[in-house]
Design an enzyme around this catalytic site. Sequence first.
Site, PDB file in Angstrom:
ATOM      1  N   GLY A  55       0.872  -1.172   0.000  1.00  0.00           N
ATOM      2  CA  GLY A  55       0.000   0.000   0.000  1.00  0.00           C
ATOM      3  C   GLY A  55       0.903   1.214   0.000  1.00  0.00           C
ATOM      4  O   GLY A  55       1.879   1.265  -0.738  1.00  0.00           O
ATOM      5  N   GLU A  56       0.626   2.151   0.867  1.00  0.00           N
ATOM      6  CA  GLU A  56       1.480   3.330   0.995  1.00  0.00           C
ATOM      7  C   GLU A  56       1.878   3.437   2.465  1.00  0.00           C
ATOM      8  O   GLU A  56       1.031   3.716   3.316  1.00  0.00           O
ATOM      9  CB  GLU A  56       0.705   4.561   0.496  1.00  0.00           C
ATOM     10  CG  GLU A  56       1.480   5.849   0.549  1.00  0.00           C
ATOM     11  CD  GLU A  56       2.862   5.741  -0.073  1.00  0.00           C
ATOM     12  OE1 GLU A  56       2.964   5.341  -1.245  1.00  0.00           O
ATOM     13  OE2 GLU A  56       3.858   6.032   0.622  1.00  0.00           O
ATOM     14  N   CYS A  87       6.060  -5.423   0.863  1.00  0.00           N
ATOM     15  CA  CYS A  87       6.251  -4.117   0.235  1.00  0.00           C
ATOM     16  C   CYS A  87       6.098  -2.985   1.268  1.00  0.00           C
ATOM     17  O   CYS A  87       6.957  -2.860   2.133  1.00  0.00           O
ATOM     18  CB  CYS A  87       5.323  -3.971  -0.971  1.00  0.00           C
ATOM     19  SG  CYS A  87       5.931  -2.739  -2.127  1.00  0.00           S
ATOM     20  N   ARG A 116      13.037   3.026   0.693  1.00  0.00           N
ATOM     21  CA  ARG A 116      11.729   3.136   0.021  1.00  0.00           C
ATOM     22  C   ARG A 116      11.919   3.426  -1.465  1.00  0.00           C
ATOM     23  O   ARG A 116      12.833   4.148  -1.839  1.00  0.00           O
ATOM     24  CB  ARG A 116      10.917   4.299   0.603  1.00  0.00           C
ATOM     25  CG  ARG A 116      10.144   3.948   1.837  1.00  0.00           C
ATOM     26  CD  ARG A 116       9.352   5.157   2.309  1.00  0.00           C
ATOM     27  NE  ARG A 116       8.169   5.388   1.528  1.00  0.00           N
ATOM     28  CZ  ARG A 116       7.694   6.602   1.235  1.00  0.00           C
ATOM     29  NH1 ARG A 116       8.320   7.685   1.638  1.00  0.00           N
ATOM     30  NH2 ARG A 116       6.589   6.720   0.542  1.00  0.00           N
ATOM     31  N   ILE A 144       6.186  -3.512  -7.100  1.00  0.00           N
ATOM     32  CA  ILE A 144       5.468  -2.277  -7.434  1.00  0.00           C
ATOM     33  C   ILE A 144       5.992  -1.162  -6.537  1.00  0.00           C
ATOM     34  O   ILE A 144       5.748  -1.176  -5.329  1.00  0.00           O
ATOM     35  CB  ILE A 144       3.941  -2.446  -7.242  1.00  0.00           C
ATOM     36  CG1 ILE A 144       3.425  -3.654  -8.037  1.00  0.00           C
ATOM     37  CG2 ILE A 144       3.205  -1.164  -7.659  1.00  0.00           C
ATOM     38  CD1 ILE A 144       2.028  -4.105  -7.628  1.00  0.00           C
ATOM     39  N   ARG A 145       6.719  -0.241  -7.111  1.00  0.00           N
ATOM     40  CA  ARG A 145       7.355   0.846  -6.333  1.00  0.00           C
ATOM     41  C   ARG A 145       7.956   0.274  -5.035  1.00  0.00           C
ATOM     42  O   ARG A 145       7.701   0.740  -3.928  1.00  0.00           O
ATOM     43  CB  ARG A 145       6.343   1.958  -6.037  1.00  0.00           C
ATOM     44  CG  ARG A 145       5.783   2.569  -7.333  1.00  0.00           C
ATOM     45  CD  ARG A 145       5.390   4.025  -7.187  1.00  0.00           C
ATOM     46  NE  ARG A 145       4.535   4.261  -6.058  1.00  0.00           N
ATOM     47  CZ  ARG A 145       4.804   5.111  -5.069  1.00  0.00           C
ATOM     48  NH1 ARG A 145       5.917   5.818  -5.071  1.00  0.00           N
ATOM     49  NH2 ARG A 145       3.958   5.272  -4.088  1.00  0.00           N
ATOM     50  N   HIS A 180       5.103  -8.618  -3.979  1.00  0.00           N
ATOM     51  CA  HIS A 180       3.699  -8.846  -3.611  1.00  0.00           C
ATOM     52  C   HIS A 180       3.305 -10.305  -3.836  1.00  0.00           C
ATOM     53  O   HIS A 180       2.777 -10.634  -4.908  1.00  0.00           O
ATOM     54  CB  HIS A 180       2.791  -7.962  -4.468  1.00  0.00           C
ATOM     55  CG  HIS A 180       2.848  -6.517  -4.119  1.00  0.00           C
ATOM     56  ND1 HIS A 180       1.920  -5.901  -3.312  1.00  0.00           N
ATOM     57  CD2 HIS A 180       3.747  -5.562  -4.444  1.00  0.00           C
ATOM     58  CE1 HIS A 180       2.225  -4.627  -3.161  1.00  0.00           C
ATOM     59  NE2 HIS A 180       3.337  -4.389  -3.843  1.00  0.00           N
ATOM     60  N   GLU A 182       0.887 -11.847  -2.762  1.00  0.00           N
ATOM     61  CA  GLU A 182      -0.578 -12.021  -2.761  1.00  0.00           C
ATOM     62  C   GLU A 182      -1.189 -11.875  -4.159  1.00  0.00           C
ATOM     63  O   GLU A 182      -2.314 -12.284  -4.374  1.00  0.00           O
ATOM     64  CB  GLU A 182      -1.237 -11.049  -1.772  1.00  0.00           C
ATOM     65  CG  GLU A 182      -1.338  -9.593  -2.222  1.00  0.00           C
ATOM     66  CD  GLU A 182      -0.032  -8.806  -2.143  1.00  0.00           C
ATOM     67  OE1 GLU A 182       1.027  -9.400  -1.836  1.00  0.00           O
ATOM     68  OE2 GLU A 182      -0.081  -7.592  -2.411  1.00  0.00           O
TER      69      GLU A 182
HETATM   70  N1  GLN Z   1       6.230   2.817  -2.293  1.00  0.00           N
HETATM   71  C1  GLN Z   1       5.298   2.392  -1.286  1.00  0.00           C
HETATM   72  C2  GLN Z   1       5.669   2.946   0.085  1.00  0.00           C
HETATM   73  O1  GLN Z   1       6.632   3.584   0.238  1.00  0.00           O
HETATM   74  C3  GLN Z   1       5.207   0.899  -1.223  1.00  0.00           C
HETATM   75  C4  GLN Z   1       4.601   0.367  -2.500  1.00  0.00           C
HETATM   76  C5  GLN Z   1       3.833  -0.898  -2.332  1.00  0.00           C
HETATM   77  O2  GLN Z   1       3.504  -1.333  -1.232  1.00  0.00           O
HETATM   78  N2  GLN Z   1       3.473  -1.477  -3.440  1.00  0.00           N
HETATM   79  O3  GLN Z   1       4.954   2.718   1.010  1.00  0.00           O
END
Ligand code: GLN
Length: 198
Positions: A55-56, A87, A116, A144-145, A180, A182
Amino acid sequence: MPRPVPRPVPVIGVFALQGDVREHLATLTELGVEAIPVRRPVELERCDGLVLPGGESTTMAKLARTFELLEPLRERVRAGMPTFGTCAGMILLADRILDGAVGQETIGGLDVTVRRNAFGRQVDSFEADLDVRGLDAPVHAVFIRAPWVEEVGADVEVLAEAEGHPVAVRQGHLMATSFHPEVADDGRIHRLFLDLVG
Ligand code: GLN
């Protein structure tokens, strides 16, 4: 002959204030545990183990603080509750973060330094087949990021690497992946975590 007493099914929570909650609940349910979303301390109390989803991480930490879940999470992790961060969840479990937002809080417990959006400086998202310690065949990993692990403490075991950096780690009752698990139709990484729950 006495019949064997069935062992109770473990309850695994998924932090659900923000992030990829549904996919984790589905994977865990498929593996035969009772998977529940966790938004409040009373829900956390029921859990034998916990998943911190992607998530974030900045938003997740802020919401955890607002909903009075951050301190209970820290206490449970400190007390030994098996916890798996994916993540953003890896960032939340890390003791130290690089390129975090100003004042970004974590739950902590995992003796690693995590950077990050580490891969994101070149590309936002990518997929790779990774060899994972303890698994016979490679895992198809979706990033993903994603963060990577920049430094590990002495008690941290590296389970997988990508581009020369640890992306799956384990330390006692804690586990984290940059990717990820999941989203892939493959429960093996969650199964490794459930082995920690017993
Ligand atoms: N870039 C996100 C963060 O810093 C993490 C990305 C993700 O969970 N897919 O929280």
